[in-house]
Design a protein around this motif. Structure first.
Motif, PDB file in Angstrom:
ATOM      1  N   ILE B 132      -8.546  25.801  17.204  1.00  0.00           N
ATOM      2  CA  ILE B 132      -9.447  24.792  16.653  1.00  0.00           C
ATOM      3  C   ILE B 132     -10.533  24.452  17.677  1.00  0.00           C
ATOM      4  O   ILE B 132     -11.703  24.297  17.327  1.00  0.00           O
ATOM      5  CB  ILE B 132      -8.655  23.542  16.233  1.00  0.00           C
ATOM      6  CG1 ILE B 132      -7.684  23.896  15.112  1.00  0.00           C
ATOM      7  CG2 ILE B 132      -9.587  22.444  15.765  1.00  0.00           C
ATOM      8  CD1 ILE B 132      -6.685  22.832  14.814  1.00  0.00           C
ATOM      9  N   PHE B 136     -14.576  24.512  17.286  1.00  0.00           N
ATOM     10  CA  PHE B 136     -15.501  23.442  17.678  1.00  0.00           C
ATOM     11  C   PHE B 136     -16.630  23.998  18.543  1.00  0.00           C
ATOM     12  O   PHE B 136     -17.790  23.650  18.370  1.00  0.00           O
ATOM     13  CB  PHE B 136     -14.754  22.353  18.452  1.00  0.00           C
ATOM     14  CG  PHE B 136     -14.122  21.319  17.582  1.00  0.00           C
ATOM     15  CD1 PHE B 136     -14.889  20.574  16.707  1.00  0.00           C
ATOM     16  CD2 PHE B 136     -12.758  21.084  17.624  1.00  0.00           C
ATOM     17  CE1 PHE B 136     -14.313  19.609  15.900  1.00  0.00           C
ATOM     18  CE2 PHE B 136     -12.173  20.128  16.817  1.00  0.00           C
ATOM     19  CZ  PHE B 136     -12.943  19.391  15.957  1.00  0.00           C
ATOM     20  N   GLY B 139     -19.138  25.835  16.337  1.00  0.00           N
ATOM     21  CA  GLY B 139     -19.998  24.925  15.596  1.00  0.00           C
ATOM     22  C   GLY B 139     -21.054  24.311  16.497  1.00  0.00           C
ATOM     23  O   GLY B 139     -22.232  24.209  16.118  1.00  0.00           O
ATOM     24  N   ILE B 159     -24.271  14.107  19.808  1.00  0.00           N
ATOM     25  CA  ILE B 159     -23.449  13.283  18.911  1.00  0.00           C
ATOM     26  C   ILE B 159     -22.317  14.118  18.329  1.00  0.00           C
ATOM     27  O   ILE B 159     -21.170  13.666  18.234  1.00  0.00           O
ATOM     28  CB  ILE B 159     -24.321  12.660  17.811  1.00  0.00           C
ATOM     29  CG1 ILE B 159     -25.269  11.655  18.457  1.00  0.00           C
ATOM     30  CG2 ILE B 159     -23.464  11.970  16.767  1.00  0.00           C
ATOM     31  CD1 ILE B 159     -26.262  11.053  17.526  1.00  0.00           C
ATOM     32  N   LEU B 160     -22.624  15.391  17.977  1.00  0.00           N
ATOM     33  CA  LEU B 160     -21.567  16.271  17.473  1.00  0.00           C
ATOM     34  C   LEU B 160     -20.464  16.422  18.514  1.00  0.00           C
ATOM     35  O   LEU B 160     -19.273  16.404  18.196  1.00  0.00           O
ATOM     36  CB  LEU B 160     -22.133  17.640  17.112  1.00  0.00           C
ATOM     37  CG  LEU B 160     -21.077  18.637  16.650  1.00  0.00           C
ATOM     38  CD1 LEU B 160     -20.498  18.226  15.309  1.00  0.00           C
ATOM     39  CD2 LEU B 160     -21.634  20.038  16.556  1.00  0.00           C
ATOM     40  N   VAL B 163     -18.366  13.106  18.611  1.00  0.00           N
ATOM     41  CA  VAL B 163     -17.505  12.999  17.434  1.00  0.00           C
ATOM     42  C   VAL B 163     -16.450  14.103  17.455  1.00  0.00           C
ATOM     43  O   VAL B 163     -15.271  13.871  17.170  1.00  0.00           O
ATOM     44  CB  VAL B 163     -18.352  13.071  16.145  1.00  0.00           C
ATOM     45  CG1 VAL B 163     -17.466  13.154  14.925  1.00  0.00           C
ATOM     46  CG2 VAL B 163     -19.233  11.842  16.034  1.00  0.00           C
ATOM     47  N   GLY B 164     -16.895  15.326  17.823  1.00  0.00           N
ATOM     48  CA  GLY B 164     -15.963  16.450  17.883  1.00  0.00           C
ATOM     49  C   GLY B 164     -14.828  16.206  18.859  1.00  0.00           C
ATOM     50  O   GLY B 164     -13.702  16.607  18.605  1.00  0.00           O
ATOM     51  N   ILE B 166     -13.433  13.349  19.609  1.00  0.00           N
ATOM     52  CA  ILE B 166     -12.452  12.467  18.975  1.00  0.00           C
ATOM     53  C   ILE B 166     -11.557  13.287  18.052  1.00  0.00           C
ATOM     54  O   ILE B 166     -10.326  13.186  18.096  1.00  0.00           O
ATOM     55  CB  ILE B 166     -13.165  11.356  18.182  1.00  0.00           C
ATOM     56  CG1 ILE B 166     -14.040  10.525  19.125  1.00  0.00           C
ATOM     57  CG2 ILE B 166     -12.162  10.475  17.460  1.00  0.00           C
ATOM     58  CD1 ILE B 166     -14.967   9.573  18.400  1.00  0.00           C
ATOM     59  N   PHE B 167     -12.206  14.147  17.255  1.00  0.00           N
ATOM     60  CA  PHE B 167     -11.422  14.913  16.289  1.00  0.00           C
ATOM     61  C   PHE B 167     -10.595  16.000  16.955  1.00  0.00           C
ATOM     62  O   PHE B 167      -9.531  16.356  16.458  1.00  0.00           O
ATOM     63  CB  PHE B 167     -12.327  15.503  15.207  1.00  0.00           C
ATOM     64  CG  PHE B 167     -12.624  14.536  14.122  1.00  0.00           C
ATOM     65  CD1 PHE B 167     -11.801  14.444  13.029  1.00  0.00           C
ATOM     66  CD2 PHE B 167     -13.708  13.686  14.215  1.00  0.00           C
ATOM     67  CE1 PHE B 167     -12.052  13.529  12.032  1.00  0.00           C
ATOM     68  CE2 PHE B 167     -13.970  12.768  13.215  1.00  0.00           C
ATOM     69  CZ  PHE B 167     -13.140  12.687  12.126  1.00  0.00           C
ATOM     70  N   LEU B 170      -7.536  14.213  18.002  1.00  0.00           N
ATOM     71  CA  LEU B 170      -6.763  13.938  16.783  1.00  0.00           C
ATOM     72  C   LEU B 170      -6.053  15.190  16.303  1.00  0.00           C
ATOM     73  O   LEU B 170      -4.855  15.161  16.009  1.00  0.00           O
ATOM     74  CB  LEU B 170      -7.711  13.476  15.683  1.00  0.00           C
ATOM     75  CG  LEU B 170      -7.819  11.990  15.386  1.00  0.00           C
ATOM     76  CD1 LEU B 170      -8.815  11.769  14.273  1.00  0.00           C
ATOM     77  CD2 LEU B 170      -6.470  11.445  15.001  1.00  0.00           C
ATOM     78  N   SER B 171      -6.802  16.316  16.246  1.00  0.00           N
ATOM     79  CA  SER B 171      -6.215  17.551  15.743  1.00  0.00           C
ATOM     80  C   SER B 171      -5.041  17.967  16.613  1.00  0.00           C
ATOM     81  O   SER B 171      -4.021  18.423  16.129  1.00  0.00           O
ATOM     82  CB  SER B 171      -7.235  18.679  15.741  1.00  0.00           C
ATOM     83  OG  SER B 171      -8.406  18.282  15.143  1.00  0.00           O
ATOM     84  N   ALA B 174      -2.190  15.867  15.671  1.00  0.00           N
ATOM     85  CA  ALA B 174      -1.804  16.179  14.303  1.00  0.00           C
ATOM     86  C   ALA B 174      -1.036  17.487  14.260  1.00  0.00           C
ATOM     87  O   ALA B 174      -0.040  17.621  13.554  1.00  0.00           O
ATOM     88  CB  ALA B 174      -3.048  16.265  13.416  1.00  0.00           C
ATOM     89  N   VAL B 175      -1.504  18.457  15.065  1.00  0.00           N
ATOM     90  CA  VAL B 175      -0.878  19.766  15.053  1.00  0.00           C
ATOM     91  C   VAL B 175       0.537  19.692  15.613  1.00  0.00           C
ATOM     92  O   VAL B 175       1.451  20.368  15.144  1.00  0.00           O
ATOM     93  CB  VAL B 175      -1.768  20.745  15.839  1.00  0.00           C
ATOM     94  CG1 VAL B 175      -0.995  21.960  16.250  1.00  0.00           C
ATOM     95  CG2 VAL B 175      -2.961  21.149  15.008  1.00  0.00           C
ATOM     96  N   PHE B 177       2.494  17.183  15.242  1.00  0.00           N
ATOM     97  CA  PHE B 177       3.265  16.601  14.155  1.00  0.00           C
ATOM     98  C   PHE B 177       3.632  17.680  13.139  1.00  0.00           C
ATOM     99  O   PHE B 177       4.712  17.703  12.574  1.00  0.00           O
ATOM    100  CB  PHE B 177       2.411  15.525  13.493  1.00  0.00           C
ATOM    101  CG  PHE B 177       3.054  14.830  12.337  1.00  0.00           C
ATOM    102  CD1 PHE B 177       3.795  13.680  12.528  1.00  0.00           C
ATOM    103  CD2 PHE B 177       2.918  15.312  11.054  1.00  0.00           C
ATOM    104  CE1 PHE B 177       4.377  13.045  11.462  1.00  0.00           C
ATOM    105  CE2 PHE B 177       3.502  14.679   9.984  1.00  0.00           C
ATOM    106  CZ  PHE B 177       4.231  13.548  10.191  1.00  0.00           C
ATOM    107  N   TRP B 178       2.697  18.611  12.957  1.00  0.00           N
ATOM    108  CA  TRP B 178       2.785  19.598  11.908  1.00  0.00           C
ATOM    109  C   TRP B 178       3.838  20.658  12.198  1.00  0.00           C
ATOM    110  O   TRP B 178       4.512  21.163  11.320  1.00  0.00           O
ATOM    111  CB  TRP B 178       1.397  20.227  11.757  1.00  0.00           C
ATOM    112  CG  TRP B 178       1.281  21.448  10.934  1.00  0.00           C
ATOM    113  CD1 TRP B 178       1.476  21.543   9.601  1.00  0.00           C
ATOM    114  CD2 TRP B 178       0.899  22.732  11.384  1.00  0.00           C
ATOM    115  NE1 TRP B 178       1.239  22.820   9.189  1.00  0.00           N
ATOM    116  CE2 TRP B 178       0.887  23.575  10.268  1.00  0.00           C
ATOM    117  CE3 TRP B 178       0.555  23.261  12.629  1.00  0.00           C
ATOM    118  CZ2 TRP B 178       0.542  24.908  10.361  1.00  0.00           C
ATOM    119  CZ3 TRP B 178       0.224  24.580  12.714  1.00  0.00           C
ATOM    120  CH2 TRP B 178       0.220  25.398  11.595  1.00  0.00           C
TER     121      TRP B 178
END
Lengths: 218, 242
Positions: B132, B136, B139, B159-160, B163-164, B166-167, B170-171, B174-175, B177-178
């Motif tokens: 991931i 990023f 992108g 800005i990307l 924001v990126g 933070i995500f 998070l990812s 999250a991963v 957890f997954w």
């Protein structure tokens, strides 16, 4: 704000395909899956939650570049930026309009598509709930991505490259909640985390969206 | 004179010119010493055999893949707050280096995983979050390339990047957890009681130093190139006006 929301909704409806196109796309994705992986219940049932979530995500992605592009072309985006309404609120309204025209119909339609994928009956409630919690985040993230690429001539492809990685946490928790629900496990943890992500998106992203719009309109 | 003065493009060009060859040289020395020491003068691990030696490439490149993103985040913040052009250009210059580091980490991991785990790829949290991170980076670079006006591009990518980040964090969680992981714990950390054994530890440190210096050197060089490209564009624009 209300006036802007009404205007956006009316535009989406009258332009044709505001509601329908995303749903039709979702339906096609769901129909194509059995052709790809085979129609057996044993194959379809375990992957149904994931397919439904991915389908919803792609359908939401499909209509993203319309959020700002048309307004940018006819100049109404510049009017919005100079109006007394703060640009942060405008971004929020745009995201809400996108959610009402794509996220909400997808959420309502998803259980019917669940039938097509032979999903377990226990999972339907979780599917509805997780989509209801998760799709607003998809719309908000997408609005940010659309604002990033608004000035670009062919931003659509770039938009998906930028937005899809940002969708990862929402997708993981959403599909996980449905999967746990289908297996009869406790899904509240995944749902709560998903709710946290949605709340966080609404807390942070309107500001990022407004900042990006200001840069693009400069 | 504050430290910000050094970020003035003209001064930046003049102080990086002598520094750059030294950075490259030191990076080369560290890499050669660390890799030769690591590959030829350390014993084989009793369980992993000689495959353990991939850590001399894998760990430093993975480290730099993350640090490059952090450096881009810091540079983006500096650009947003202080609007130093060199900072934005340095962020732009770091991104492709970060991509290559991510690819090296993924590739060496796959090469190691094949004999050890019996698979080239597993949907393990660490592997997945690196993939991931790679997306990023793609992108971010694509957005830089897509926008014509350099200041707009710098603003939007900054800005990307914020924001990126933070995500990306998070990812990562999250991963976890997954899916529960296959990847072993961290090989190095400051607070752990037991790091890798000393025989592997010192060459690994030298390799990490080599990768850090190599990253620095590449970013400085690419930033210099970006500044030159910007100057050429400015000259051309002036020529068209005349």
């Amino acid at each position: 704000m209300i006036a802007l929301l009404k205007r956006d909704l009316r535009l989406a409806l009258r332009a044709g395909g505001g509601f329908g196109l995303g749903l039709a796309f979702f339906l096609i994705v769901v129909v194509l899956v059995p052709f790809g992986v085979g129609p057996e219940r044993a194959v379809l049932r375990p992957i149904a939650p994931g397919i439904l979530w991915i389908g919803a995500l792609l359908a939401a992605l499909l209509s993203l570049d319309r959020i700002f592009a048309l307004d940018h072309e006819d100049g109404s985006l510049a009017l919005l930026a100079t109006s007394p309404l703060p640009l942060e609120a405008a971004g929020l309204v745009k995201a809400s309009a996108h959610w009402i025209t794509t996220g909400l119909p997808l959420t309502i339609a998803a259980p019917f598509f669940g039938f097509l994928l032979l999903m377990q009956p226990e999972a339907y409630g979780y599917l509805l709930l997780s989509l209801l919690i998760g799709t607003p985040a998809l719309s908000m993230i997408g609005t940010f991505g659309a604002a990033l690429t608004v000035g670009l001539r062919r931003g659509g492809l770039l938009l998906s490259l930028l937005v899809l990685p940002l969708y990862v946490p929402t997708l993981i928790f959403g599909a996980e909640a449905v999967r746990r629900g289908a297996a009869g496990l406790d899904a509240s943890g995944a749902l709560i985390l998903q709710g946290g992500i949605t709340a966080g998106c609404f807390a942070i992203l309107p500001f990022a969206t407004a900042a990006v719009l200001r840069i693009n309109l400069r | 004179m504050s430290m910000w003065e050094y970020a003035n493009p003209r001064l930046f060009m003049s102080w990086t010119r002598p520094v750059l060859p030294w950075t490259f040289g030191l990076a080369g020395v560290c890499l050669v010493v660390g890799l030769v020491w690591g590959f030829f003068f350390t014993p084989d691990d009793f369980r992993q055999g000689s495959t353990v030696k991939i850590i001399y490439l894998h760990v430093p490149s993975a480290l730099m893949a993350i640090n490059a993103w952090i450096m881009m985040l810091v540079a983006s913040l500096i650009w947003v707050v202080r609007r130093h052009h060199v900072s934005a250009l340095a962020a732009r210059a770091a991104a492709p280096v970060g991509v290559v580091m991510t690819l090296i980490a993924l590739w060496t991991g796959a090469v190691w995983g094949q004999p050890m785990w019996g698979t080239w790829w597993a949907w393990d949290p660490r592997l997945t979050s690196f993939l991931i991170l790679f997306l990023f980076y793609l992108g971010y670079i694509a957005l830089w390339e897509a926008i014509e006006d350099p200041d707009t591009a710098a603003d939007l990518t900054a800005i990307l990047c914020i924001v990126g980040s933070i995500f990306a964090i998070l990812s990562r969680y999250a991963v976890f957890f997954w899916n529960q992981g296959l990847h072993q714990g961290a090989s190095l950390s400051l607070d752990a009681e037991k790091n890798v054994a000393d025989v592997f530890y010192y060459p690994l440190l030298i390799c990490i130093a080599g990768f850090v210096l190599l990253f620095l050197a590449l970013v400085l060089m690419r930033t210099r190139t970006e500044i030159r490209a910007r100057r050429i564009k400015a000259l051309q624009a002036r020529g068209q006006d005349a």
